[in-house]
Design an enzyme around this catalytic site. Structure first.
Site, PDB file in Angstrom:
ATOM      1  CB  SER A  96      -0.956  -0.036   1.194  1.00  0.00           C
ATOM      2  OG  SER A  96      -1.942   0.958   1.083  1.00  0.00           O
ATOM      3  CG  ASP A 194      -6.863  -3.025  -3.182  1.00  0.00           C
ATOM      4  OD1 ASP A 194      -7.460  -2.341  -2.335  1.00  0.00           O
ATOM      5  OD2 ASP A 194      -5.628  -3.080  -3.265  1.00  0.00           O
ATOM      6  CG  HIS A 224      -5.531  -2.465   0.518  1.00  0.00           C
ATOM      7  ND1 HIS A 224      -4.929  -2.003  -0.637  1.00  0.00           N
ATOM      8  CD2 HIS A 224      -4.993  -1.745   1.538  1.00  0.00           C
ATOM      9  CE1 HIS A 224      -4.066  -1.049  -0.328  1.00  0.00           C
ATOM     10  NE2 HIS A 224      -4.084  -0.868   0.977  1.00  0.00           N
TER      11      HIS A 224
END
Length: 248
Positions: A96, A194, A224
């Site tokens: 991320s 995601d 995610h």
């Protein structure tokens, strides 16, 4: 691998190989989300270091005092720590926001390779682009919980300082316009389910970096936090194969 609740502490595992792996966690997260990957890589012989970024692992109030420059300095300090330990061949892997920071590191420091996982170029929540104004009206936003098999493993905040979201947005924009500076071997990783990052982000990164050796891997059953999701073992094996290829 069985998932158990973990603490937000940084970790360092010394391996036998001459390559050091820098693992960079995500926004409001902690090294806990990378713990299983770190142990897997260590078992395959790599030295692995996962630092705790500034403002993380404590309270949302503490995080509110930090910004993208503080998070970036944490990455630089971690990179130098590996160098001081004698590792001149370093590979950065980030999840991320950690993926965005890993790409930035690839632009500014010598790396053997870089692996951005679920790195945000485009996000689902359109409010992110409005945080420059929202910060004057809202101090914190509530963070949605993940599925239990992921949530039970995390050590992250349940509230997000809006002013930090604004800083994250600036960081993403900075990296987005400079992706052509990345020229090292790159493995782009993205889950198709995601809920935070628009999957098209992966294609954007792949198409805009200048790496001669570059790959993109899609995981059709992953959300995610891909390092803790249902396809994590496949993910780990794909990373292992890529690392073997670039570290010969």
């Amino acid at each position: 691998m069985k998932i158990t609740k973990r603490r937000p502490d940084p970790f360092f595992y010394e391996g036998k190989k001459e390559v050091g792996i820098l693992l960079i966690h995500g926004f409001t997260g902690s090294p806990a989300e990378l713990s299983l990957l770190g142990k897997f890589l260590h078992q395959t012989g790599y030295t692995v270091y996962a630092p705790l970024l500034a403002g993380h692992g404590k309270t949302p109030e503490e995080m509110k005092k930090t910004n993208k420059d503080d998070w970036w300095n944490s990455v630089l300090e971690a990179y130098e720590h590996l160098k001081q330990k004698g590792y001149d061949r370093i590979i950065a892997i980030g999840l991320s926001m950690g993926g965005i920071l890993a790409l930035k590191l690839a632009m500014e420091k010598p790396l053997l390779a870089v692996i951005p996982m679920a790195a945000p170029i485009f996000v689902h929540d359109r409010r992110v682009a409005l945080t420059r104004w929202l910060k004057y009206f809202i101090t914190y936003s509530v963070k949605e919980k993940k599925e239990e098999h992921i949530e039970s493993q995390l050590a992250s905040y349940d509230r997000v300082p809006v002013i930090c979201v604004e800083s994250l947005h600036k960081l993403i924009k900075e990296v987005k316009v400079s992706l052509n500076k990345v020229g090292i071997p790159t493995l782009v990783i993205q889950g198709m389910n995601d809920e935070t990052v628009v999957p098209e982000s992966a294609n954007y990164i792949f198409n805009n970096i200048n790496s001669t050796l570059k790959e993109i891997k899609w995981y059709h059953q992953s959300t995610h936090i891909i390092t803790l999701d249902n396809e994590r073992e496949k993910l780990f094996e794909d990373i292992r194969l890529f690392l073997e290829r670039v570290s010969k």
